[in-house]
Design a protein around this motif. Sequence first.
Motif, PDB file in Angstrom:
ATOM      1  N   GLU A  99       0.830  -1.201   0.000  1.00 34.84           N
ATOM      2  CA  GLU A  99       0.000   0.000   0.000  1.00 34.84           C
ATOM      3  C   GLU A  99       0.865   1.252   0.000  1.00 34.84           C
ATOM      4  O   GLU A  99       0.545   2.241  -0.669  1.00 34.84           O
ATOM      5  N   ARG A 102       2.051   1.712  -3.513  1.00 30.56           N
ATOM      6  CA  ARG A 102       0.973   2.197  -4.378  1.00 30.56           C
ATOM      7  C   ARG A 102       0.742   3.690  -4.198  1.00 30.56           C
ATOM      8  O   ARG A 102       0.292   4.358  -5.134  1.00 30.56           O
ATOM      9  N   GLN A 103       1.079   4.220  -3.043  1.00 27.51           N
ATOM     10  CA  GLN A 103       0.911   5.657  -2.819  1.00 27.51           C
ATOM     11  C   GLN A 103       1.898   6.479  -3.652  1.00 27.51           C
ATOM     12  O   GLN A 103       1.657   7.668  -3.902  1.00 27.51           O
ATOM     13  N   TRP A 105       2.480   6.199  -6.827  1.00 23.73           N
ATOM     14  CA  TRP A 105       1.857   6.578  -8.112  1.00 23.73           C
ATOM     15  C   TRP A 105       0.373   6.931  -7.955  1.00 23.73           C
ATOM     16  O   TRP A 105      -0.319   7.102  -8.943  1.00 23.73           O
ATOM     17  N   ASN A 106      -0.076   7.087  -6.722  1.00 21.90           N
ATOM     18  CA  ASN A 106      -1.488   7.413  -6.499  1.00 21.90           C
ATOM     19  C   ASN A 106      -1.871   8.741  -7.172  1.00 21.90           C
ATOM     20  O   ASN A 106      -1.261   9.784  -6.925  1.00 21.90           O
ATOM     21  N   HIS A 107      -2.866   8.680  -8.058  1.00 21.88           N
ATOM     22  CA  HIS A 107      -3.381   9.852  -8.784  1.00 21.88           C
ATOM     23  C   HIS A 107      -2.294  10.559  -9.607  1.00 21.88           C
ATOM     24  O   HIS A 107      -2.381  11.760  -9.842  1.00 21.88           O
ATOM     25  N   ASN A 125      -4.557  -5.226  -9.620  1.00 23.15           N
ATOM     26  CA  ASN A 125      -4.900  -3.818  -9.381  1.00 23.15           C
ATOM     27  C   ASN A 125      -3.714  -2.984  -8.900  1.00 23.15           C
ATOM     28  O   ASN A 125      -3.897  -1.940  -8.284  1.00 23.15           O
ATOM     29  N   ASP A 128      -3.964   0.426 -10.452  1.00 24.49           N
ATOM     30  CA  ASP A 128      -5.313   0.923 -10.695  1.00 24.49           C
ATOM     31  C   ASP A 128      -5.546   2.325 -10.129  1.00 24.49           C
ATOM     32  O   ASP A 128      -6.478   3.019 -10.556  1.00 24.49           O
ATOM     33  N   ASN A 129      -4.737   2.725  -9.176  1.00 26.33           N
ATOM     34  CA  ASN A 129      -4.920   4.044  -8.563  1.00 26.33           C
ATOM     35  C   ASN A 129      -4.140   5.142  -9.279  1.00 26.33           C
ATOM     36  O   ASN A 129      -4.186   6.301  -8.872  1.00 26.33           O
ATOM     37  N   ALA A 130      -3.396   4.789 -10.336  1.00 27.67           N
ATOM     38  CA  ALA A 130      -2.712   5.817 -11.132  1.00 27.67           C
ATOM     39  C   ALA A 130      -3.742   6.613 -11.916  1.00 27.67           C
ATOM     40  O   ALA A 130      -4.806   6.091 -12.291  1.00 27.67           O
ATOM     41  N   ASN A 131      -3.428   7.864 -12.176  1.00 25.63           N
ATOM     42  CA  ASN A 131      -4.333   8.708 -12.954  1.00 25.63           C
ATOM     43  C   ASN A 131      -4.409   8.235 -14.402  1.00 25.63           C
ATOM     44  O   ASN A 131      -5.487   8.162 -14.992  1.00 25.63           O
TER      45      ASN A 131
END
Length: 239
Positions: A99, A102-103, A105-107, A125, A128-131
Amino acid sequence: IIRGESIFYQDYNKELALRLESIILSGNYDNTLICLPDVFEDLARYNDYAQRTYKKRFFPQNAAFLKRIEETKNWYGSTFVSRPYIDLVDKSESPGYFEKLRQIWNHRDVLIVEGKYSRSGVGNNLFDNANSIKRILCPAKNSYEKIDQIEQAIRNNAQNRLILLMLGPTAKVIVDDLQDLNNQKIDIGHIDSEYEWFKMGVTDKVKLKNKHTAEFNRDANIAPIHDKTYSSQVIERIE
């Protein structure tokens, strides 16, 4: 490669060997963090297979070069930032590790530079949280021979994107070469295999049928994929 040997997906190349040697011995430099395996003081957190690998192969084969690294007095990060699961004895913290990754590349808009069979994030996934995601697909073997084309493709598509590289030894040189780009660049290696194993809940490395698998580097019998989202993300293919 620094020892003058080949690995399966990259033949020995003297120029590459010298570049890798120089990069490692530089340590932290020009806002770049060089990483080494976190295995020099205590192996207790790693499983038996990993411990045997380091004790029987890594330390004996690299003793002379490791001594040179030690003599530099440099400081290093840990390569295990992208190995947060399969080799660990205690896997209870792995969900938190992933987690945190994943932060990164978050958004954010992301440019993935990978081998043509890597297919990082496909079927899971992880990103999946990338823009948004764009991909440059590179040779699965001997990518260093195409480094000029790969670097030009990155320059052409960098814009304001986070650049994630999964391209073996070549990735290290690319990060070093592209110092003039303001983009954050991370060689994140086999993160996709680690995440797949984590999602599967396995404790031993298993081959993934439709993509490159870490430590199963023969890339044999990889099943084709029919994923429209993945195909739409591919903006350049370098053969």
